[in-house]
Design a protein around this motif. Structure first.
Motif, mmCIF file in Angstrom:
data_model
loop_
_atom_site.group_PDB
_atom_site.id
_atom_site.type_symbol
_atom_site.label_atom_id
_atom_site.label_comp_id
_atom_site.label_asym_id
_atom_site.label_seq_id
_atom_site.Cartn_x
_atom_site.Cartn_y
_atom_site.Cartn_z
ATOM 1 N N LEU A 1 43.442 37.270 35.009
ATOM 2 C CA LEU A 1 42.975 36.040 34.381
ATOM 3 C C LEU A 1 42.610 36.200 32.921
ATOM 4 C CD1 LEU A 1 39.362 35.081 35.538
ATOM 5 C CD2 LEU A 1 40.214 37.403 35.456
ATOM 6 N N ASP A 2 42.797 35.090 32.184
ATOM 7 C CA ASP A 2 42.378 35.028 30.789
ATOM 8 C C ASP A 2 40.872 34.790 30.751
ATOM 9 O OD1 ASP A 2 42.405 34.952 28.056
ATOM 10 O OD2 ASP A 2 43.629 33.149 27.879
ATOM 11 N N VAL A 3 40.239 35.138 29.639
ATOM 12 C CA VAL A 3 38.789 34.930 29.532
ATOM 13 C C VAL A 3 38.444 33.552 28.984
ATOM 14 C CG1 VAL A 3 38.331 37.382 29.282
ATOM 15 C CG2 VAL A 3 38.668 35.990 27.231
ATOM 16 N N HIS A 4 39.425 32.875 28.357
ATOM 17 C CA HIS A 4 39.178 31.547 27.803
ATOM 18 C C HIS A 4 39.958 30.508 28.590
ATOM 19 C CE1 HIS A 4 36.872 33.052 24.479
ATOM 20 N NE2 HIS A 4 37.856 33.831 24.073
ATOM 21 N N LEU A 5 39.239 29.675 29.335
ATOM 22 C CA LEU A 5 39.838 28.605 30.119
ATOM 23 C C LEU A 5 39.114 27.305 29.802
ATOM 24 C CD1 LEU A 5 40.023 30.528 33.522
ATOM 25 C CD2 LEU A 5 41.944 30.056 31.989
ATOM 26 N N PRO A 6 39.780 26.177 29.915
ATOM 27 C CA PRO A 6 39.149 24.903 29.539
ATOM 28 C C PRO A 6 37.856 24.588 30.289
ATOM 29 C CG PRO A 6 41.520 24.630 29.808
ATOM 30 C CD PRO A 6 41.184 26.008 30.314
ATOM 31 N N VAL B 1 49.044 39.046 43.734
ATOM 32 C CA VAL B 1 48.350 38.667 42.505
ATOM 33 C C VAL B 1 48.346 37.153 42.310
ATOM 34 C CG1 VAL B 1 48.417 38.840 39.980
ATOM 35 C CG2 VAL B 1 48.924 40.851 41.378
ATOM 36 N N VAL B 2 47.216 36.636 41.849
ATOM 37 C CA VAL B 2 47.124 35.260 41.371
ATOM 38 C C VAL B 2 46.941 35.315 39.860
ATOM 39 C CG1 VAL B 2 45.658 33.196 41.257
ATOM 40 C CG2 VAL B 2 46.270 34.164 43.478
ATOM 41 N N LEU B 3 47.758 34.547 39.122
ATOM 42 C CA LEU B 3 47.673 34.473 37.668
ATOM 43 C C LEU B 3 46.842 33.265 37.268
ATOM 44 C CD1 LEU B 3 51.431 35.048 36.682
ATOM 45 C CD2 LEU B 3 49.600 36.746 36.743
ATOM 46 N N VAL B 4 45.868 33.474 36.396
ATOM 47 C CA VAL B 4 45.042 32.370 35.904
ATOM 48 C C VAL B 4 45.084 32.379 34.380
ATOM 49 C CG1 VAL B 4 42.771 31.281 35.905
ATOM 50 C CG2 VAL B 4 43.528 32.586 37.911
#
Length: 225
Positions: free
Chosen positions: A61-66, A14-17
């Motif tokens: 992954l999160d849906v909100h990234l910079p 897994v890769v965490l984002v």
């Protein structure tokens, strides 16, 4: 074109984002030995590069990234690595967030209220090819796609430039065309000013424009106000 390596001993790689380091550390700690966290990223561009290098089984992954949001990560990675699977993990259960990442190619969407055991199970199921959603979201996702074209009042425009924008980006664009400030847009859409700026930057990039003035004129020409 590369595909994820076969995972050993049943543990998904897994890769965490997520743009919050403390949250990533907590997830890594909580998941423990049930998954193998092989990498972490906090924004779109580094995430795309890292995923291409590591070829994990699942990207959490999160849906909100910079730099553009989780759907941007999925879209970019899928161009070269269509077999990599994505599971959205977010505090948001807003319709536009769910639909944006599912349309981009995510295999599931769970909220951050999920238990550790359920999250580990969701990751494993996505790695095995299943689609996984939080209970409250599953029915909504089915209803939203059955009621195509979208989950809200924004209909397809058949304008290739406009259709490349997400639902949220169109909302921001329309409010800009109406003269709203970034602060007013944030208040109207219940999002942060930083998120508004991120959406505007994404819209400018996709439409190949360079200023808010050009954006306003572009929207006015298409009667989006």
């Amino acid at each position: 074109m590369s595909t994820p390596a076969v995972r050993a001993a049943g543990r998904p790689r897994v890769v965490l984002v997520d743009d919050h380091g403390i949250f990533r550390s907590g997830v890594r700690l909580e998941l423990g030995p049930r998954v193998e966290v092989v990498g972490e990223a906090e924004d779109v561009a580094p995430a795309v590069e890292l995923i291409g290098q590591l070829l994990p089984d699942v990207v959490l992954l999160d849906v909100h990234l910079p730099g553009g949001g989780g759907h941007a990560v999925i879209t970019e990675v899928k161009k070269d690595h269509p077999d990599i699977k994505f599971l959205a993990l977010s505090a948001s259960d807003a319709p536009e967030d769910v639909i944006a990442v599912i349309r981009a190619g995510a295999r599931g969407y769970v909220t951050k209220t999920i238990s550790t055991a359920d999250l580990a199970d969701a990751i494993t199921r996505v790695a095995d090819g299943d689609a996984v959603f939080s209970h409250r979201l599953a029915g909504f996702v089915l209803d939203a796609f059955a009621a195509a074209p979208a989950a809200d009042d924004i209909k397809p425009s058949f304008d290739p430039e406009l259709d490349q924008l997400t639902t949220r980006e169109r909302e921001v664009l329309r409010l800009i065309a109406q003269g709203y400030t970034y602060k007013e847009i944030a208040r109207e859409l219940f999002i942060s000013g930083k998120t508004v700026e991120s959406h505007v930057s994404s819209v400018l990039r996709k439409l190949q424009l360079s200023s808010r003035h050009q954006l306003t004129r572009w929207a006015a020409e298409r009667k989006l106000t």
